[in-house]
Design a protein around this motif. Structure first.
Motif, PDB file in Angstrom:
ATOM      1  N   PRO A   1      11.215 -10.414  13.816  1.00 54.38           N
ATOM      2  CA  PRO A   1      12.462  -9.664  13.666  1.00 54.38           C
ATOM      3  C   PRO A   1      12.293  -8.195  14.051  1.00 54.38           C
ATOM      4  O   PRO A   1      11.197  -7.648  14.048  1.00 54.38           O
ATOM      5  CB  PRO A   1      12.763  -9.789  12.164  1.00 54.38           C
ATOM      6  N   ASP A   2      13.439  -7.538  14.359  1.00 54.83           N
ATOM      7  CA  ASP A   2      13.418  -6.138  14.784  1.00 54.83           C
ATOM      8  C   ASP A   2      12.858  -5.204  13.728  1.00 54.83           C
ATOM      9  O   ASP A   2      12.264  -4.200  14.036  1.00 54.83           O
ATOM     10  CB  ASP A   2      14.832  -5.669  15.140  1.00 54.83           C
ATOM     11  N   ASN A   3      13.058  -5.501  12.444  1.00 59.06           N
ATOM     12  CA  ASN A   3      12.628  -4.613  11.371  1.00 59.06           C
ATOM     13  C   ASN A   3      11.594  -5.325  10.495  1.00 59.06           C
ATOM     14  O   ASN A   3      11.931  -5.862   9.456  1.00 59.06           O
ATOM     15  CB  ASN A   3      13.839  -4.189  10.530  1.00 59.06           C
ATOM     16  N   PRO A   4      10.333  -5.323  10.906  1.00 57.83           N
ATOM     17  CA  PRO A   4       9.330  -6.068  10.144  1.00 57.83           C
ATOM     18  C   PRO A   4       8.799  -5.302   8.930  1.00 57.83           C
ATOM     19  O   PRO A   4       7.622  -5.346   8.623  1.00 57.83           O
ATOM     20  CB  PRO A   4       8.221  -6.315  11.173  1.00 57.83           C
ATOM     21  N   ASP A   5       9.669  -4.568   8.234  1.00 57.84           N
ATOM     22  CA  ASP A   5       9.264  -3.828   7.038  1.00 57.84           C
ATOM     23  C   ASP A   5       8.825  -4.813   5.967  1.00 57.84           C
ATOM     24  O   ASP A   5       9.559  -5.702   5.601  1.00 57.84           O
ATOM     25  CB  ASP A   5      10.434  -2.989   6.537  1.00 57.84           C
ATOM     26  N   ASN A   6       7.609  -4.670   5.478  1.00 57.55           N
ATOM     27  CA  ASN A   6       7.066  -5.609   4.513  1.00 57.55           C
ATOM     28  C   ASN A   6       6.812  -4.933   3.178  1.00 57.55           C
ATOM     29  O   ASN A   6       6.055  -5.409   2.371  1.00 57.55           O
ATOM     30  CB  ASN A   6       5.766  -6.198   5.078  1.00 57.55           C
ATOM     31  N   ASN A   7       7.396  -3.771   2.953  1.00 56.86           N
ATOM     32  CA  ASN A   7       7.197  -3.058   1.698  1.00 56.86           C
ATOM     33  C   ASN A   7       8.435  -3.162   0.820  1.00 56.86           C
ATOM     34  O   ASN A   7       9.169  -2.212   0.637  1.00 56.86           O
ATOM     35  CB  ASN A   7       6.882  -1.573   1.944  1.00 56.86           C
ATOM     36  N   GLY A   8       8.688  -4.330   0.265  1.00 57.42           N
ATOM     37  CA  GLY A   8       9.730  -4.478  -0.731  1.00 57.42           C
ATOM     38  C   GLY A   8       9.193  -3.946  -2.049  1.00 57.42           C
ATOM     39  O   GLY A   8       8.338  -3.063  -2.074  1.00 57.42           O
ATOM     40  N   GLU A   9       9.656  -4.472  -3.162  1.00 62.50           N
ATOM     41  CA  GLU A   9       9.135  -4.050  -4.465  1.00 62.50           C
ATOM     42  C   GLU A   9       7.786  -4.720  -4.690  1.00 62.50           C
ATOM     43  O   GLU A   9       7.711  -5.906  -4.969  1.00 62.50           O
ATOM     44  CB  GLU A   9      10.127  -4.394  -5.558  1.00 62.50           C
ATOM     45  N   SER A  10       6.741  -3.953  -4.545  1.00 63.18           N
ATOM     46  CA  SER A  10       5.383  -4.465  -4.646  1.00 63.18           C
ATOM     47  C   SER A  10       4.561  -3.516  -5.504  1.00 63.18           C
ATOM     48  O   SER A  10       4.890  -2.337  -5.635  1.00 63.18           O
ATOM     49  CB  SER A  10       4.754  -4.593  -3.260  1.00 63.18           C
ATOM     50  N   SER A  11       3.468  -4.035  -6.072  1.00 64.23           N
ATOM     51  CA  SER A  11       2.624  -3.201  -6.921  1.00 64.23           C
ATOM     52  C   SER A  11       1.216  -3.777  -6.975  1.00 64.23           C
ATOM     53  O   SER A  11       0.976  -4.908  -6.577  1.00 64.23           O
ATOM     54  CB  SER A  11       3.205  -3.131  -8.340  1.00 64.23           C
ATOM     55  N   TYR A  12       0.301  -2.951  -7.472  1.00 63.60           N
ATOM     56  CA  TYR A  12      -1.052  -3.444  -7.735  1.00 63.60           C
ATOM     57  C   TYR A  12      -1.626  -2.682  -8.913  1.00 63.60           C
ATOM     58  O   TYR A  12      -1.185  -1.597  -9.276  1.00 63.60           O
ATOM     59  CB  TYR A  12      -1.965  -3.286  -6.508  1.00 63.60           C
ATOM     60  N   SER A  13      -2.638  -3.282  -9.507  1.00 63.60           N
ATOM     61  CA  SER A  13      -3.403  -2.657 -10.585  1.00 63.60           C
ATOM     62  C   SER A  13      -4.826  -3.183 -10.480  1.00 63.60           C
ATOM     63  O   SER A  13      -5.034  -4.381 -10.357  1.00 63.60           O
ATOM     64  CB  SER A  13      -2.795  -3.027 -11.942  1.00 63.60           C
ATOM     65  N   ILE A  14      -5.802  -2.290 -10.489  1.00 66.77           N
ATOM     66  CA  ILE A  14      -7.220  -2.668 -10.418  1.00 66.77           C
ATOM     67  C   ILE A  14      -7.945  -2.011 -11.571  1.00 66.77           C
ATOM     68  O   ILE A  14      -7.723  -0.833 -11.864  1.00 66.77           O
ATOM     69  CB  ILE A  14      -7.871  -2.184  -9.108  1.00 66.77           C
ATOM     70  N   THR A  15      -8.827  -2.754 -12.220  1.00 65.20           N
ATOM     71  CA  THR A  15      -9.715  -2.171 -13.215  1.00 65.20           C
ATOM     72  C   THR A  15     -11.142  -2.298 -12.690  1.00 65.20           C
ATOM     73  O   THR A  15     -11.621  -3.393 -12.415  1.00 65.20           O
ATOM     74  CB  THR A  15      -9.580  -2.878 -14.579  1.00 65.20           C
ATOM     75  N   LEU A  16     -11.794  -1.149 -12.547  1.00 66.31           N
ATOM     76  CA  LEU A  16     -13.143  -1.074 -12.009  1.00 66.31           C
ATOM     77  C   LEU A  16     -13.943  -0.137 -12.897  1.00 66.31           C
ATOM     78  O   LEU A  16     -13.571   1.033 -13.051  1.00 66.31           O
ATOM     79  CB  LEU A  16     -13.101  -0.543 -10.572  1.00 66.31           C
ATOM     80  N   ASN A  17     -15.014  -0.644 -13.501  1.00 67.81           N
ATOM     81  CA  ASN A  17     -15.849   0.162 -14.401  1.00 67.81           C
ATOM     82  C   ASN A  17     -15.028   0.872 -15.472  1.00 67.81           C
ATOM     83  O   ASN A  17     -15.259   2.044 -15.786  1.00 67.81           O
ATOM     84  CB  ASN A  17     -16.679   1.180 -13.611  1.00 67.81           C
ATOM     85  N   GLY A  18     -14.024   0.179 -16.008  1.00 66.39           N
ATOM     86  CA  GLY A  18     -13.219   0.723 -17.091  1.00 66.39           C
ATOM     87  C   GLY A  18     -12.114   1.674 -16.662  1.00 66.39           C
ATOM     88  O   GLY A  18     -11.352   2.162 -17.492  1.00 66.39           O
ATOM     89  N   THR A  19     -12.010   1.955 -15.370  1.00 66.39           N
ATOM     90  CA  THR A  19     -10.969   2.842 -14.860  1.00 66.39           C
ATOM     91  C   THR A  19      -9.900   2.011 -14.166  1.00 66.39           C
ATOM     92  O   THR A  19     -10.220   1.125 -13.371  1.00 66.39           O
ATOM     93  CB  THR A  19     -11.554   3.859 -13.864  1.00 66.39           C
TER      94      THR A  19
END
Length: 188
Positions: free
Chosen positions: A28-46
């Motif tokens: 498609p003409d507008n291949p925007d793939n950033n809808g409502e998305s999120s992430y969370s990572i826990t690494l060494n307690g942070t």
């Protein structure tokens, strides 16, 4: 350079799945793939986290996922997430079993081929690059939209839990958990 090597390995996994003569529908003409998305990572307690929506400004941030179901019956997902705010990059090549769940995470010490039964995940935080040595990835709420015959985009929730090694081998057995929610605009 380490991140580049890891990213190239993930792309190799995905591209092996996507070989097919059928070109299918054009992108498609507008291949925007950033809808409502999120992430969370826990690494060494942070914890590191971020949220994207289709309305905001997201310079230096991207989250994208492709889905592949080729003529040989191989199915897989690739995930590329980059967040310059937290200096976090997640690259994943998830080979899917018949039940739609990824094979366990592993490091391709023997190399990768089309019959490999593992998933590859690399996570970079700051100047440290980690590759999964073992662990699980779990997919929920998978939705796909085919764009080119055998490939398209995907929306899903991904849970990652595993043992990761620093590519410099300074840290081994680092426990990392991550949650990723990806909702492309195409599927909304």
């Amino acid at each position: 350079m380490k991140t580049l090597k890891s990213t190239l390995l993930v792309l190799l996994v995905v591209s092996a799945f996507s070989c097919n003569k059928d070109d299918g529908d054009p992108i498609p003409d507008n291949p925007d793939n950033n809808g409502e998305s999120s992430y969370s990572i826990t690494l060494n307690g942070t914890e590191y986290s971020n949220f994207w929506d289709s309305e905001g400004e997201h310079e230096g941030q991207a989250i994208f996922s492709t889905y592949v179901d080729n003529s040989a019956g191989n199915k897989g997902l690739s995930l590329n997430l980059a967040d310059e705010d937290n200096v976090v990059v997640i690259d994943a090549g998830l080979t899917l079993k018949n039940n739609g769940q990824p094979f366990p995470m592993s490091h391709p010490s023997e190399g990768w081929n089309e019959s490999s039964e593992f998933s590859l995940v690399t996570i970079s935080v700051g100047d440290k690059d980690y590759v999964a040595e073992s662990g699980t990835a779990t997919i929920a709420n998978l939705e796909t939209k085919v764009i080119t015959g055998v490939a398209g985009i995907a929306a899903y929730d991904l849970e990652i839990e595993g043992s990761f090694n620093d590519l410099d081998m300074e840290e081994q057995g680092v426990q990392i958990t991550a949650t990723v929610h990806i909702q492309p605009n195409f599927i909304q």
